[in-house]
Design an enzyme around this catalytic site. Structure first.
Site, PDB file in Angstrom:
ATOM      1  N   ASP A  97       0.849  -1.191   0.000  1.00  0.00           N
ATOM      2  CA  ASP A  97       0.000   0.000   0.000  1.00  0.00           C
ATOM      3  C   ASP A  97       0.887   1.245   0.000  1.00  0.00           C
ATOM      4  O   ASP A  97       2.075   1.171   0.325  1.00  0.00           O
ATOM      5  CB  ASP A  97      -0.922   0.016   1.225  1.00  0.00           C
ATOM      6  CG  ASP A  97      -0.167   0.112   2.544  1.00  0.00           C
ATOM      7  OD1 ASP A  97       0.835  -0.616   2.712  1.00  0.00           O
ATOM      8  OD2 ASP A  97      -0.552   0.932   3.408  1.00  0.00           O
ATOM      9  N   GLU A 159       0.194  -0.842   5.839  1.00  0.00           N
ATOM     10  CA  GLU A 159       1.238  -0.290   6.704  1.00  0.00           C
ATOM     11  C   GLU A 159       1.085   1.224   6.833  1.00  0.00           C
ATOM     12  O   GLU A 159       1.263   1.791   7.904  1.00  0.00           O
ATOM     13  CB  GLU A 159       2.622  -0.633   6.136  1.00  0.00           C
ATOM     14  CG  GLU A 159       3.764  -0.468   7.127  1.00  0.00           C
ATOM     15  CD  GLU A 159       4.322   0.938   7.205  1.00  0.00           C
ATOM     16  OE1 GLU A 159       5.076   1.212   8.141  1.00  0.00           O
ATOM     17  OE2 GLU A 159       4.001   1.778   6.336  1.00  0.00           O
TER      18      GLU A 159
END
Ligand code: BES
Ligand code: MN
Length: 455
Positions: A97, A159
């Site tokens: 991400d 994250e």
């Protein structure tokens, strides 16, 4: 080194192999960058699913047994391939991400269209952390068919949003991540040409502070001067968080010891873009301020916008704070100290409430032992110079969870970032030559671990 576990020829042939692989690694990296996998809730989460599938496909193509796992949050990818009998096992971590791109106008090329300029590849996630994902793939490809160690790959999908479902993922699938060593490819190097092992990371918390002074907003001409508005009270309260030198004024917070490297004010100014005439804040060595002492940043304020402003005293206002804490500081304790500080200093008796919204622990590595020796040797092989130990001021919440679960595993924190990467900012970029060194070093590290075991 006469008793080295690899011969110079073995090292050189791995370096050559990685060099041959880099064009395809770069092409795959570009495909990943084109997927806008922003994990922040206001963005299209189907893109995060697409990037998980893309990573899963790349790993399957290398012969790994792959599963995309979802435990109430964004999809993570877990892949596994067995090594030779009795060989050590290594877990490779990265995240797929990315941060929101911010304003397109601040970018010199479109954020999700990878573009090369002067040896750097620009794009959101080009470095943080899609290049980390591809470094792992490069290392796997370099050993295609003859992997010297068992490998598990864990690529997280949230994250950048504080890893909210990580505890659930670890609860359910954590056993599959067990390993002798873990390579976390989500940090960076000290400078172009100087590799580093990251041995400390700060922890962090986010908190929201709300201030109320009135039952309802009122005319500033009728009541201004006798009753306080909430925005002014909030600003006054926020101003108590630092002393006159710019040190965090919250009492009782820990301070860690920073790795000893030279970093002067001129470099801080150049790398951060500090404007001429604006002074750095805090006291003590600059690296201790960046890596091991606490910091507090106001990252958002809810108050009437200037566009909607009228002559009124606002009844309420709020701010979101990001506090970075020393590597070994307990985040809950740090929050309690922050809360007490703010509540005790409520200006003019304003009602102050403080809420903890996110927390993550820092990390301080035990950076010694045979696995660390091989990691350092791999950096030397790839760069031709010894790596330095460094800290980073940011956080990777996964590390402390992994360390708690697998206390005997050696945790090697590395990555592709360099001082000009601008991760999270506009014009994020990857230094392509350094990226090739990172891939070489990781391929060599796996070979070294396997050879050390056989030897
Ligand atoms: N890659 C960074 C961590 C990092 C920061 C490494 C600075 C090297 C230098 C990571 O993706 C990140 O940004 N983490 C967040 C975690 C937070 C959302 C809990 C951070 O530090 O803000
Ligand atoms: Mn990252």
């Amino acid at each position: 080194m006469t008793d080295d576990v690899l011969t110079p020829d073995q090292i050189q042939s791995l370096r050559d192999r990685v060099a041959d692989l880099m064009p395809q690694v770069r092409a795959d990296l570009e495909s990943l960058i084109r997927i806008p996998s922003v994990s922040a809730a206001s963005f299209d989460q189907s893109q995060v699913a697409r990037s998980a599938d893309a990573v899963a496909g790349l790993l399957r193509a290398e012969g790994l047994d792959v599963e995309v796992v979802v435990e109430g949050g964004r999809p993570a990818v877990i892949g596994h391939v067995e090594g030779p009998d009795g060989a050590p096992t290594v877990t490779l971590y990265a995240h797929h991400d990315v941060q929101p791109p911010g304003d397109d106008a601040d970018w010199d090329s479109a954020p999700f269209e990878p573009t090369e300029r002067e040896g750097r590849l620009y794009g959101r996630g080009a470095a943080d952390d899609k290049a980390g994902v591809m470094a792992h793939l490069a290392a796997l490809r370099a050993h295609r068919g003859t992997l010297p160690v068992g490998v598990t790959v864990f690529v997280e999908g949230e994250e950048e949003s504080g890893s909210p479902s990580l505890p659930a993922i670890l609860e359910k699938h954590g056993d599959r991540l067990a390993a002798d060593a873990i390579v976390i490819a989500d940090s960076g190097n000290w400078a172009i040409g100087t590799p580093a092992l990251t041995t400390t990371l700060r922890g962090g918390i986010r908190a929201v502070v709300r201030v109320e002074t009135l039952d309802h907003s009122v005319h500033s001409g009728m009541f201004g001067g006798a009753v306080p508005d909430a925005v002014t009270a909030l600003v006054k309260l926020l101003a108590t968080l630092h002393d006159d030198d710019g040190n965090v004024a919250v009492r009782g917070l820990d301070e860690g010891l920073a790795a000893e490297l030279d970093y002067d004010e001129a470099r801080l100014r150049a790398e951060s873009g500090l404007l001429d005439g604006v002074e750095p804040i805090g006291t003590g060595s600059i690296l201790s301020r960046l890596w091991t002492k606490p910091s507090i940043t106001t990252i958002g304020i809810d108050a009437t916008s200037m566009e909607k402003a009228s002559n009124t005293l606002a009844a309420r206002a709020a701010a979101k704070l990001s506090m970075r804490i020393a590597p070994a500081q307990d985040p809950k304790k740090a929050f309690e100290l922050l809360r007490a500080h703010l509540e005790e200093r409520a200006p003019w008796g304003a009602r102050v409430t403080v809420e903890l919204t996110e927390e993550g622990s820092g990390f301080a590595a035990d950076a010694d032992g045979p696995i660390y020796d091989q990691a350092r040797a791999s950096f030397r092989d790839a760069w031709g110079v010894d790596p330095v130990d460094m800290g980073v001021g940011g956080s990777i919440p996964f590390i402390s969870d992994f360390a708690a679960r697998f206390p005997d595993a050696a945790i090697i924190v590395t990555g592709v970032e360099d001082p000009d990467t601008r991760a999270h900012g506009a014009n994020e970029s990857l230094h392509l030559e350094e990226f090739a060194r990172v891939c070489e070093a990781e391929a060599i590290f796996l070979a070294r671990l396997g050879a050390q075991h056989r030897g």
